[in-house]
Write a protein that holds these residues in place. Structure first.
Motif, PDB file in Angstrom:
ATOM      1  N   PHE A   1       6.646 -28.456  11.557  1.00  0.00           N
ATOM      2  CA  PHE A   1       6.558 -29.493  12.088  1.00  0.00           C
ATOM      3  C   PHE A   1       6.938 -29.716  13.477  1.00  0.00           C
TER       4      PHE A   1
ATOM      5  N   ALA B   1      -5.459 -23.594  12.773  1.00  0.00           N
ATOM      6  CA  ALA B   1      -5.005 -24.994  12.447  1.00  0.00           C
ATOM      7  C   ALA B   1      -5.593 -25.173  11.148  1.00  0.00           C
ATOM      8  N   GLN B   2      -6.482 -24.551  10.592  1.00  0.00           N
ATOM      9  CA  GLN B   2      -6.900 -24.388   9.121  1.00  0.00           C
ATOM     10  C   GLN B   2      -5.891 -24.065   8.257  1.00  0.00           C
TER      11      GLN B   2
ATOM     12  N   GLY C   1      -2.359 -26.089   8.593  1.00  0.00           N
ATOM     13  CA  GLY C   1      -2.438 -27.456   7.983  1.00  0.00           C
ATOM     14  C   GLY C   1      -2.328 -27.578   6.653  1.00  0.00           C
TER      15      GLY C   1
ATOM     16  N   TRP D   1       0.118 -30.386   3.245  1.00  0.00           N
ATOM     17  CA  TRP D   1      -0.161 -31.069   1.845  1.00  0.00           C
ATOM     18  C   TRP D   1       0.372 -30.206   0.866  1.00  0.00           C
TER      19      TRP D   1
ATOM     20  N   ARG E   1      -0.906 -28.382  -8.102  1.00  0.00           N
ATOM     21  CA  ARG E   1      -1.979 -28.122  -8.923  1.00  0.00           C
ATOM     22  C   ARG E   1      -2.200 -26.591  -8.704  1.00  0.00           C
ATOM     23  N   LEU E   2      -1.988 -26.113  -7.492  1.00  0.00           N
ATOM     24  CA  LEU E   2      -2.385 -24.730  -7.305  1.00  0.00           C
ATOM     25  C   LEU E   2      -1.382 -23.705  -6.956  1.00  0.00           C
TER      26      LEU E   2
ATOM     27  N   LEU F   1      -8.423 -19.277  -1.741  1.00  0.00           N
ATOM     28  CA  LEU F   1      -9.426 -20.061  -1.296  1.00  0.00           C
ATOM     29  C   LEU F   1      -9.352 -20.241   0.310  1.00  0.00           C
ATOM     30  N   HIS F   2      -8.233 -19.913   0.941  1.00  0.00           N
ATOM     31  CA  HIS F   2      -8.598 -20.177   2.271  1.00  0.00           C
ATOM     32  C   HIS F   2      -8.996 -18.749   3.046  1.00  0.00           C
TER      33      HIS F   2
ATOM     34  N   GLN G   1     -11.277 -17.055   1.741  1.00  0.00           N
ATOM     35  CA  GLN G   1     -12.575 -17.224   1.612  1.00  0.00           C
ATOM     36  C   GLN G   1     -13.257 -18.180   2.657  1.00  0.00           C
ATOM     37  N   LEU G   2     -12.653 -19.046   2.869  1.00  0.00           N
ATOM     38  CA  LEU G   2     -13.171 -20.024   3.862  1.00  0.00           C
ATOM     39  C   LEU G   2     -13.109 -19.376   5.331  1.00  0.00           C
TER      40      LEU G   2
END
Lengths: 203, 203
Positions: free
Chosen positions: B107, B162-163, B166, B170, B176-177, B185-186, B188-189
């Motif tokens: 931050f 950025a992805q 980011g 959160w 949950r994860l 997950l990232h 893969q994206l």
């Protein structure tokens, strides 16, 4: 006369919001003084209070105003657009173009959530969720239709938003790439990221 | 005795950096007072200057220290990893895990570039470019090998960073994860976003 005063009052309120946004962008919320704000607007410090109740109210108005206008503009951009592929395209196009011209709003919205009082922060968080939900719904619809492969809609939503909003940090209108090129490059990245195969499924 | 004083001095300097990071994270650079910093560390305001020359020097030390440690750790993570697919995997894994535990650093590094004096800002910008170049090189190598399709390496580099970064905004360790799931997950994206077809080319 009353009418003219009303119009001047609206102009002053608008000037206060614009100056407040700039000062918070440059100095941070705590670093911004109402004395500097009054000076930038060209009014006496005491008369600020004819337009804003407190510094906190000004911050809340800036952030909530941004989010409400953003979501209303998105709804307009998505109105009548059918099917997840077309809606994703419209979302990416809208989100990028809208934010590219609002660097200060994006920065302040991301950096000054910390400065909101709890009740105000809850409202802003709710408005953000409303906006995010629209993208999540597009992804979920595309996944249900078999057009997208999205193992986790929430993660993909955040990932796409971070990727798109990140552009605001580096994009220069007079730089190497046009706005259209930036939009096209990101649409491709986003779309590929959520499709099983770019070769077998085409819009 | 001299040795013990030196050791205490190092501990105080470290405590000043840690407290400075937290106060800037919470209040912004301009909103942080050296009086509050001294109080948090438990020293007299005047004795801060035995450890930091100025508030600006403290900010610069925080940002440059973060960037140098980050890039050194990345180089270690990539050492001996061969081929663009394996290197991209290692990069995503490293970048996510490293930053997930450093919310305050991320931050402050993103929000307080504005507060650096021009010469200091140029140094930090250079350090960021060094880090970004490592990802850009992986993407360019993969594109040259025909493993990735990257129409614009610079845009893809910023988009991926950025992805990934980011997520820090959160992710909740008790949510949950798991960290492993977020990484998978990232990856893969990211991977899909730069591959012509996930079905025809496999690692």
């Amino acid at each position: 006369m009353a009418r003219r005063a009303g119009s001047d009052g609206a102009k002053t309120a608008e000037a206060i919001r614009a100056a407040g946004l700039r000062l918070i962008f440059e100095h941070g919320y705590e670093g911004m003084s109402l004395r500097d704000l009054a000076e930038m607007v060209g009014v006496q410090p005491g008369s600020l209070y004819n337009h804003i109740a407190t510094k906190q109210a000004l911050l809340f108005e800036l952030l909530s105003g941004h989010m409400r206008t953003l979501t209303a503009a998105l709804d307009e951009a998505l109105a009548g657009v059918e099917g997840p592929l077309a809606r994703l395209d419209a979302f990416v196009d809208f989100h990028l173009r809208y934010h590219l011209t609002r660097k200060m709003e994006v920065f302040v919205n991301n950096s000054e959530l910390r400065s909101l009082e709890p009740r105000n922060r809850a409202v802003i968080t709710g408005l953000r969720r409303d906006y995010e939900r629209r993208l999540a719904d597009i992804l979920a619809e595309g996944a249900a239709d078999g057009v997208f492969t999205v193992p986790d809609v929430k993660v993909a939503t955040y990932a796409i938003l971070a990727q798109l909003t990140g552009v605001v940090g580096w994009y220069a209108p007079d730089g190497r790439l046009s706005e259209d090129e930036v939009v096209a490059l990101h649409y491709q990245l986003v779309l590929r990221g959520i499709r099983e195969s770019a070769q077998t499924i085409r819009p």
